[in-house]
Design an enzyme around this catalytic site. Structure first.
Site, short mmCIF file in Angstrom:
data_model
loop_
_atom_site.label_atom_id
_atom_site.label_comp_id
_atom_site.label_asym_id
_atom_site.label_seq_id
_atom_site.Cartn_x
_atom_site.Cartn_y
_atom_site.Cartn_z
N ASP A 59 0.87 -1.18 0.00
CA ASP A 59 0.00 0.00 0.00
C ASP A 59 0.91 1.23 0.00
O ASP A 59 2.14 1.13 -0.15
CB ASP A 59 -1.01 -0.04 1.16
CG ASP A 59 -0.36 0.25 2.52
OD1 ASP A 59 0.88 0.35 2.61
OD2 ASP A 59 -1.12 0.36 3.51
N HIS A 60 0.30 2.41 0.16
CA HIS A 60 1.09 3.65 0.13
C HIS A 60 2.11 3.70 1.28
O HIS A 60 3.14 4.35 1.17
CB HIS A 60 0.17 4.87 0.21
CG HIS A 60 -0.73 4.85 1.40
ND1 HIS A 60 -1.80 3.98 1.51
CD2 HIS A 60 -0.71 5.56 2.56
CE1 HIS A 60 -2.39 4.17 2.67
NE2 HIS A 60 -1.75 5.11 3.33
N CYS A 113 3.32 -2.98 4.07
CA CYS A 113 2.52 -1.81 4.42
C CYS A 113 3.32 -1.02 5.47
O CYS A 113 4.52 -1.25 5.62
CB CYS A 113 1.11 -2.18 4.88
SG CYS A 113 1.00 -3.18 6.38
N THR A 121 3.13 -0.87 8.89
CA THR A 121 3.55 -1.71 10.02
C THR A 121 3.77 -3.17 9.63
O THR A 121 4.43 -3.91 10.36
CB THR A 121 2.47 -1.72 11.12
OG1 THR A 121 1.26 -2.23 10.54
CG2 THR A 121 2.24 -0.33 11.68
N ILE A 181 1.29 -5.11 9.76
CA ILE A 181 0.24 -5.82 10.51
C ILE A 181 -1.03 -6.00 9.67
O ILE A 181 -1.58 -7.10 9.59
CB ILE A 181 -0.07 -5.06 11.82
CG1 ILE A 181 1.15 -5.10 12.74
CG2 ILE A 181 -1.27 -5.69 12.53
CD1 ILE A 181 1.04 -4.19 13.96
N GLY A 182 -1.47 -4.92 9.04
CA GLY A 182 -2.69 -5.03 8.23
C GLY A 182 -2.54 -6.04 7.11
O GLY A 182 -3.45 -6.86 6.87
N HIS A 196 10.42 -23.39 9.92
CA HIS A 196 9.45 -24.03 10.82
C HIS A 196 8.00 -23.87 10.37
O HIS A 196 7.17 -24.73 10.66
CB HIS A 196 9.60 -23.46 12.23
CG HIS A 196 10.83 -23.95 12.94
ND1 HIS A 196 11.04 -23.77 14.29
CD2 HIS A 196 11.92 -24.63 12.47
CE1 HIS A 196 12.21 -24.31 14.62
NE2 HIS A 196 12.77 -24.83 13.54
N ARG A 201 8.55 -32.73 12.06
CA ARG A 201 7.52 -32.34 13.05
C ARG A 201 6.87 -31.02 12.68
O ARG A 201 5.71 -30.78 13.03
CB ARG A 201 8.13 -32.27 14.45
CG ARG A 201 9.14 -31.15 14.66
CD ARG A 201 9.81 -31.25 16.03
NE ARG A 201 10.67 -30.12 16.31
CZ ARG A 201 11.89 -29.93 15.81
NH1 ARG A 201 12.39 -30.82 14.98
NH2 ARG A 201 12.61 -28.87 16.14
N HIS A 202 7.60 -30.18 11.94
CA HIS A 202 7.03 -28.89 11.55
C HIS A 202 5.94 -29.08 10.48
O HIS A 202 4.97 -28.33 10.44
CB HIS A 202 8.12 -27.95 11.05
CG HIS A 202 9.19 -27.73 12.08
ND1 HIS A 202 8.93 -27.11 13.28
CD2 HIS A 202 10.50 -28.10 12.10
CE1 HIS A 202 10.05 -27.09 14.00
NE2 HIS A 202 11.01 -27.68 13.30
C1 RB5 Z 1 -1.58 3.15 6.31
O1 RB5 Z 1 -1.55 4.40 6.93
C2 RB5 Z 1 -1.30 2.06 7.33
O2 RB5 Z 1 -2.37 1.91 8.19
C3 RB5 Z 1 -0.99 0.75 6.63
O3 RB5 Z 1 0.10 0.91 5.79
C4 RB5 Z 1 -0.64 -0.42 7.54
O4 RB5 Z 1 0.35 -0.07 8.45
C5 RB5 Z 1 -1.78 -1.10 8.16
O5 RB5 Z 1 -1.65 -2.07 8.91
#
Ligand code: RB5
Length: 159
Positions: free
Chosen positions: A7-8, A64, A66, A68-69, A97, A131-132
């Site tokens: 993403d951006h 992205c 973080t 995380i998304g 693993h 095992r993995h």
């Molecule tokens: C975008 O601002 C940000 O939320 C996205 O890149 C990401 O970090 C989401 O998890």
């Protein structure tokens, strides 16, 4: 074939990763995004993860802000094991693993030099199996069971 998307929040690191893939002569498909305009990370996670799920792509890399998304979104797709890695140790273990088939990076978290090392390690490390493999099979057993349960829940709603 490997697919890469961002993403951006990850577009600058995507350019770095692409240069690394080109240096290693690793063929890839770039699904975007290609500018700083705000976009929604689930759209780009879907382009890569659906291709991994249906066999169009062997592996993927998603970036992205973080990481995380992209991780959450990619792991909704069947058979996808997306791993958010912050260092070479987690990158190596995610392959050895967990047989991770998508690497996720966070541009606002991981520096360029570390990201390049993560990619090298992630691309070069094989799954250890044994095992993995049993544990990864259990993840997919749960995935199938949850899909069946979800189908049952939807049937219940309709009745
Ligand atoms: C975008 O601002 C940000 O939320 C996205 O890149 C990401 O970090 C989401 O998890």
């Amino acid at each position: 074939m490997l697919a890469i998307g961002a993403d951006h929040g990850g577009v600058h690191l995507k350019a770095v990763v692409i240069r690394a893939l080109e240096r290693h002569r690793i063929p890839f498909v770039d699904v975007g995004t290609n500018g700083e305009a705000s976009v929604d990370y689930p759209d780009f996670a879907a382009k890569v993860a659906s291709g991994v799920a249906n066999g169009d792509f062997d592996r993927g890399i998603l970036i992205c802000g973080t990481g995380i998304g992209m991780s959450i979104a990619a792991n909704k797709f069947y058979g996808v094991r997306a791993a958010l890695c912050h260092n070479t140790y987690t990158a190596r273990m995610s392959r050895a693993h967990n047989d991770a088939n998508i690497l996720v990076l966070g541009e606002r978290v991981t520096g360029v030099g570390v990201a390049e090392e993560i990619i090298n390690v992630w691309l070069e490390t094989d799954f250890e199996g044994g095992r993995h493999a049993r544990r990864v099979e259990k993840i997919h057993l749960h995935e199938n069971q949850e899909a069946a349960a979800d189908s049952g829940r939807r049937g219940g709603e309709a009745a």
